[in-house]
Design an enzyme around this catalytic site. Structure first.
Site, PDB file in Angstrom:
ATOM      1  N   GLU A 262       0.822  -1.207   0.000  1.00  0.00           N
ATOM      2  CA  GLU A 262       0.000   0.000   0.000  1.00  0.00           C
ATOM      3  C   GLU A 262       0.862   1.266   0.000  1.00  0.00           C
ATOM      4  OE1 GLU A 262      -3.067  -0.078  -0.593  1.00  0.00           O
ATOM      5  OE2 GLU A 262      -3.289  -2.246  -0.398  1.00  0.00           O
ATOM      6  N   ASP A 345       3.271  -4.449  -5.882  1.00  0.00           N
ATOM      7  CA  ASP A 345       3.754  -5.732  -5.353  1.00  0.00           C
ATOM      8  C   ASP A 345       5.276  -5.738  -5.272  1.00  0.00           C
ATOM      9  OD1 ASP A 345       1.176  -6.626  -5.184  1.00  0.00           O
ATOM     10  OD2 ASP A 345       1.307  -8.040  -6.857  1.00  0.00           O
TER      11      ASP A 345
END
Length: 417
Positions: A262, A345
Site C-alpha cells: 500500500e 507488489d
C-alpha cells in the site's frame, strides 16, 4: 500433502526452487474451497455483461415511456434556467433508475454475496449502507450531470473534451474529501495503538518519505471478513488505514507485506496516474457519445420526446452509449489497475522484505479471486495479478534476496483463520 511439503523444503534448502515453492502455496487451496472461489470469480465475468444489459434496459424504459421527457417537463415548471431544469431531470432520473435497478442490486450485492459466504451483514444493515451511498450519489451525480450539460450547451462541438476535464475535477474532489467525510459514514476509524507492529509500519513509511502521522484501524469486520488496507487522501487528508480483519486474521509478516504494498501505491503516485489514464478512457467514451448520441436522437428523438443532445431528456441516450462503451473498455480499465498492482507488489516486497508473508496474504484473497488463470483471462478480467503470479513473484524475490532460502510450508488451516 504435508509429507510432500516437508520433503520439498528439505530437498530445496541448498538451491531454492521457485516453482516448487509456489506450488506449495497454491496447493493449500484445494477441493470445495477452490471450486467455490473459482465459481464466484468466474460468475463475475457474466455480471459485467448482465449488468450492462440491465442498465441498457432501464435506460430504454426511460425512453420508451418518455419518462426522461416527463422529468424535463417537470423541471421546466420549477426552473427557468437550463441548469436547474437539467438538475431536476438528473435527480429524478437517478431516483427512479435506482428504484428500478434495486432487485438487481439486491441480488448482486446481497443475495450472491451471502451465497458465497462473503457478507456478514444482515439485510437491514446492508440496505442501510446502500441508502447512505445512494444519498451521497444524489448529492454529487445530478450536479455533475448538470455541469456536463452546461458544457454541451456552451461548446457543442468540443464538449466531450471539456466534459472530461469536469469529470477530472469531480474525481479530484472525491479523492480529497472521501477519507474524511465519506468513509466514516460506513465505518468507525480509530488510531492504531502504539506497539511493535505500528513501529514497523512507521519505519517503512519514513524510509520512503510517506506521511505516517495518521495510521487508522477501521471496523470492516462488521461487513465482511476480507482483508484490506490503503493509503488514501491528498495533502492534509492523507492517511494510512488498515481494516480490523487484516490485524485479526493475519500474522505480523502478512500485515507488513500488505502495508509495504500500500505504501508503494502512494510512493509511486499511483492515485494521480490512475485518474489520468482513467480520464483518457472516459474522454474517449464521451467522444463516442458526441458522435453516436446525436445520430440516435435524430433517428428516434421524436418517438422518445428528446429534442437534441443538449436536451436533458437525452440523458438515457447518453447512458446507453456509455454502458456499451464501458463494458467494451473493461479490459482497459482492468489493465490500468493491474499494472499498478504489479508495481506495488514489487515495491512492497522490497519495502517489507516478507516474501512468505506476502504469499500468504495473496492466498487469502483466493476467498473471492480465482487463484490461477490463463494470460488472456487475466488480461480481460483481472484488476489485480492472479494469486499464482503474486505468489511466484514473492518466491522469486525470496530466491533473489534471501541467503540460504528454504521453502516454508504455510501453517495448516491458515486460510480458515
Amino acid at each position: 500433502m504435508f509429507d510432500f511439503l516437508a520433503s520439498a523444503a528439505a530437498g530445496t534448502a541448498g538451491s531454492f526452487d521457485v516453482e516448487a515453492a509456489t506450488r506449495v502455496y497454491l496447493d493449500t487451496l484445494q477441493g470445495p474451497a477452490r471450486a467455490k472461489s473459482d465459481a464466484y470469480f468466474v460468475g463475475g465475468y457474466w455480471l459485467i455483461l448482465w449488468g450492462t444489459l440491465v442498465a441498457i434496459l432501464i435506460d430504454w424504459l426511460f425512453l420508451r415511456f418518455r419518462l426522461s421527457a416527463q422529468f424535463r417537463d417537470w423541471g421546466e415548471r420549477f426552473f427557468k434556467r437550463p441548469f436547474g431544469v437539467t438538475w431536476v431531470t438528473a435527480l429524478l432520473y437517478s431516483i427512479v433508475g435506482w428504484a428500478i435497478s434495486l432487485p438487481w442490486s439486491i441480488y448482486t450485492g446481497f443475495v450472491r454475496e451471502k451465497q458465497y459466504d462473503l457478507l456478514d451483514q444482515g439485510f437491514g444493515a446492508w440496505f442501510g449502507e446502500q441508502l447512505i451511498g445512494f444519498a451521497i450519489s444524489l448529492f454529487f451525480a445530478p450536479l455533475l450531470i448538470a455541469v456536463i450539460y452546461w458544457v454541451i450547451r456552451k461548446a457543442p462541438r468540443t464538449w466531450w473534451l471539456w466534459g472530461t476535464g469536469v469529470v477530472g475535477i469531480f474525481l479530484f474532489l472525491m479523492v480529497m474529501i472521501a477519507p474524511v467525510f465519506i468513509s466514516p459514514l460506513f465505518n468507525t476509524y480509530t488510531e492504531m495503538e502504539e506497539g511493535p507492529l505500528r513501529d514497523r509500519i512507521v519505519a517503512m513509511a519514513e524510509a520512503y518519505d510517506v506521511p505516517a502521522d495518521n495510521i487508522l484501524i477501521f471496523d470492516q469486520s462488521k461487513q465482511h471478513k476480507r482483508v484490506s488496507a490503503n493509503v488514501s487522501g491528498l495533502g492534509p487528508t492523507i492517511r494510512i488505514s488498515l481494516n480490523d480483519n487484516l490485524l485479526e486474521r493475519t500474522s505480523e509478516q502478512e500485515v507488513v507485506a500488505v502495508m509495504g504494498h500500500e505504501l508503494g501505491h502512494y510512493k509511486l503516485s499511483h492515485g494521480p496516474k490512475r485518474v489520468f489514464f482513467m480520464l483518457l478512457i472516459i474522454g474517449i467514451g464521451l467522444f463516442v457519445v458526441s458522435r453516436a448520441a446525436p445520430w440516435l436522437i435524430a433517428r428516434y428523438g421524436d418517438r422518445w420526446g428528446v429534442k437534441d443532445l443538449a436536451d436533458p431528456a437525452s440523458l438515457p441516450v447518453l447512458g446507453i452509449v456509455l454502458s456499451v462503451f464501458f463494458m467494451l473498455a473493461t479490459p482497459a480499465f482492468n489493465n490500468i489497475t493491474r499494472v499498478q498492482e504489479n508495481e506495488a507488489d514489487a515495491f512492497g516486497l522490497d519495502a517489507g522484505k516478507e516474501p512468505d508473508g506476502f504469499a500468504r496474504a495473496a492466498m487469502r484473497l483466493s476467498e473471492y479471486r480465482k487463484i490461477e488463470a490463463s494470460p488472456l483471462e487475466e488480461f480481460l478480467f483481472y484488476t489485480h495479478p492472479s494469486g499464482e503470479n503474486r505468489v511466484r513473484r514473492s518466491m522469486q524475490w525470496k530466491a533473489d534476496n534471501v541467503a540460504d532460502a528454504v521453502i516454508e510450508a504455510p501453517p495448516e488451516g491458515y486460510l480458515e483463520k
